[in-house]
Design a protein around this motif. Structure first.
Motif, mmCIF file in Angstrom:
data_model
loop_
_atom_site.group_PDB
_atom_site.id
_atom_site.type_symbol
_atom_site.label_atom_id
_atom_site.label_comp_id
_atom_site.label_asym_id
_atom_site.label_seq_id
_atom_site.Cartn_x
_atom_site.Cartn_y
_atom_site.Cartn_z
ATOM 1 N N GLN A 196 105.307 13.603 16.740
ATOM 2 C CA GLN A 196 104.221 13.888 15.380
ATOM 3 C C GLN A 196 103.338 12.518 15.142
ATOM 4 O O GLN A 196 102.407 12.590 15.153
ATOM 5 C CB GLN A 196 105.119 13.964 14.297
ATOM 6 C CG GLN A 196 104.251 14.427 12.944
ATOM 7 C CD GLN A 196 103.371 15.669 13.125
ATOM 8 O OE1 GLN A 196 104.032 16.471 13.505
ATOM 9 N NE2 GLN A 196 102.093 15.561 12.791
ATOM 10 N N ASN A 245 101.082 20.081 13.778
ATOM 11 C CA ASN A 245 102.044 19.808 13.131
ATOM 12 C C ASN A 245 103.592 20.092 13.772
ATOM 13 O O ASN A 245 103.959 21.263 13.721
ATOM 14 C CB ASN A 245 102.164 20.155 11.497
ATOM 15 C CG ASN A 245 103.317 19.880 10.748
ATOM 16 O OD1 ASN A 245 103.844 18.480 10.914
ATOM 17 N ND2 ASN A 245 103.816 20.450 9.800
ATOM 18 N N ASP A 302 90.207 20.080 15.274
ATOM 19 C CA ASP A 302 90.551 19.154 16.153
ATOM 20 C C ASP A 302 91.697 19.937 17.314
ATOM 21 O O ASP A 302 91.612 19.786 18.434
ATOM 22 C CB ASP A 302 91.680 18.252 15.495
ATOM 23 C CG ASP A 302 90.882 17.128 14.595
ATOM 24 O OD1 ASP A 302 89.804 17.023 14.500
ATOM 25 O OD2 ASP A 302 91.719 16.629 13.620
ATOM 26 N N GLU A 339 97.595 22.528 12.035
ATOM 27 C CA GLU A 339 97.073 22.010 10.474
ATOM 28 C C GLU A 339 95.670 21.454 10.678
ATOM 29 O O GLU A 339 95.077 21.227 9.573
ATOM 30 C CB GLU A 339 98.231 20.577 10.321
ATOM 31 C CG GLU A 339 98.066 19.469 11.168
ATOM 32 C CD GLU A 339 98.800 18.283 10.767
ATOM 33 O OE1 GLU A 339 99.357 18.477 9.600
ATOM 34 O OE2 GLU A 339 98.806 17.086 11.228
ATOM 35 N N ARG A 344 95.029 13.208 17.455
ATOM 36 C CA ARG A 344 94.101 14.152 16.692
ATOM 37 C C ARG A 344 94.103 15.231 17.446
ATOM 38 O O ARG A 344 92.990 15.880 17.543
ATOM 39 C CB ARG A 344 92.749 13.580 16.501
ATOM 40 C CG ARG A 344 92.743 12.255 15.374
ATOM 41 C CD ARG A 344 91.389 11.650 15.418
ATOM 42 N NE ARG A 344 90.331 12.621 14.667
ATOM 43 C CZ ARG A 344 89.201 12.746 14.666
ATOM 44 N NH1 ARG A 344 88.457 11.506 15.148
ATOM 45 N NH2 ARG A 344 88.410 13.615 14.001
ATOM 46 N N ARG A 381 99.234 12.811 15.986
ATOM 47 C CA ARG A 381 98.554 12.472 15.038
ATOM 48 C C ARG A 381 97.423 11.293 15.363
ATOM 49 O O ARG A 381 96.260 11.168 15.196
ATOM 50 C CB ARG A 381 99.164 11.989 13.797
ATOM 51 C CG ARG A 381 99.744 12.893 12.823
ATOM 52 C CD ARG A 381 100.582 12.556 11.720
ATOM 53 N NE ARG A 381 100.865 13.623 10.861
ATOM 54 C CZ ARG A 381 101.628 13.455 9.654
ATOM 55 N NH1 ARG A 381 101.960 12.423 9.621
ATOM 56 N NH2 ARG A 381 102.022 14.720 9.060
#
Length: 309
Positions: free
Chosen positions: A171, A182, A122, A118, A178, A175
């Motif tokens: 997940q 997904n 990153d 996604e 980073r 995040r």
């Protein structure tokens, strides 16, 4: 000598053309090499001297400064990628391959992790090997989940939670880190007890399946019997209601008849009394059984008084 003079004369005549070729055509080709395209399922990441400028280059034709000033890396962001993770591999000879549950049971676990990209920037720049880090995070989360479950719960009702709970935790972790990933799903490829106790667990699972089968059969039988009982109850109720209605109508008719007779009797008691008397005799005699016997054939009853000699 004549051949060499001809070659020198040709070179002198085409010197201007060669300079034009070197100064115009070759730079044009170099500049035209900056055109590039991004596919419909891709996103481009643009770098200038190794520094990322844009990580969301959309599909279509674009232009960049020619190499080595700028370069573009294309990533398939809509494609679903998979990682197969067998937790029993790589344990070594001195370590057990199975995971230990909360009640010290052993379970062999293999998972399939599916994810998409996604954040291309990153994914390319934050970690040197994002898939390797994701594999380690999945292993750690699976070990933690199995350690908090009983072995029988893990092999039965806990299978679905093994696919949902680690996915949500993974997940959240990617995040925070980073990674530009997904996590779409965590699927169980293999979840079974250790080989020495596998047969016992298979027998327990078969017994539970047989138990559920018998429960379903008995529930079906109970439902059919309840349906028949409800049908019989409805029929009995309907018959009772019909009988009650019939008796009620009969009672109303008797009441009306009695009321009419009473009124007639009050107006003319002699005539009505005789009429009722005759109707009663007719009713009684209609059910009576009359036997006619000859007097000569009737024997007098024996006397109970003692006889004297």
């Amino acid at each position: 000598m004549k051949l060499s003079e001809d070659i020198a004369r040709v070179l002198n005549a085409s010197r201007v053309f060669l300079w034009v070729l070197l100064l115009l055509v070759l730079p044009g080709i170099y500049l035209a090499s900056g055109f590039y395209s991004v596919g419909p399922e891709q996103r481009g990441v643009l770098y200038r001297f190794g520094r990322m400028l844009d990580d969301r280059v959309l599909p279509g034709m674009h232009y960049r400064l020619p190499w080595p000033i700028e370069r573009v890396e294309r990533l398939a962001t809509t494609a679903v990628r998979s990682i197969e993770l067998d937790l029993s591999e790589g344990a070594g000879e001195r370590l057990q391959g199975e995971l230990t549950s909360g009640d010290l049971g052993l379970a062999a676990v293999a998972l399939v992790l599916q994810y998409t990209i996604e954040g291309p920037g990153d994914f390319q720049t934050r970690v040197l090997e994002p898939e390797s880090l994701l594999r380690q995070l999945t292993r750690a989360e699976a070990i933690q989940y199995v350690a908090g479950q009983r072995i029988d719960t893990l092999l039965t009702t806990g299978r679905n939670r093994l696919q949902s709970s680690p996915r949500q935790t993974l997940q959240a972790q990617v995040r925070v880190l980073r990674l530009g990933i997904n996590v779409t799903s965590v699927q169980i490829k293999r979840l079974e007890p250790a080989e020495p106790v596998k047969r016992a667990f298979d027998e327990v699972a078969a017994a539970r399946a047989e138990k559920q089968k018998l429960i379903q059969m008995e529930r079906g039988e109970r439902s059919s019997r309840l349906a028949r009982a409800r049908g019989d109850a409805n029929q009995t109720l309907q018959r009772a209601q019909a009988y009650a209605s019939e008796r009620l109508e009969q009672a109303r008719g008797d009441y009306a008849h009695f009321t009419t007779t009473w009124r007639e009797y009050r107006r003319s008691p002699d005539i009505m009394g005789r009429r009722l008397y005759l109707e009663t005799l007719e009713t009684v005699l209609g059910r009576a059984r009359v036997t006619v016997a000859s007097p000569s054939r009737v024997q007098p009853p024996e006397s109970s008084s003692p006889r004297h000699p």
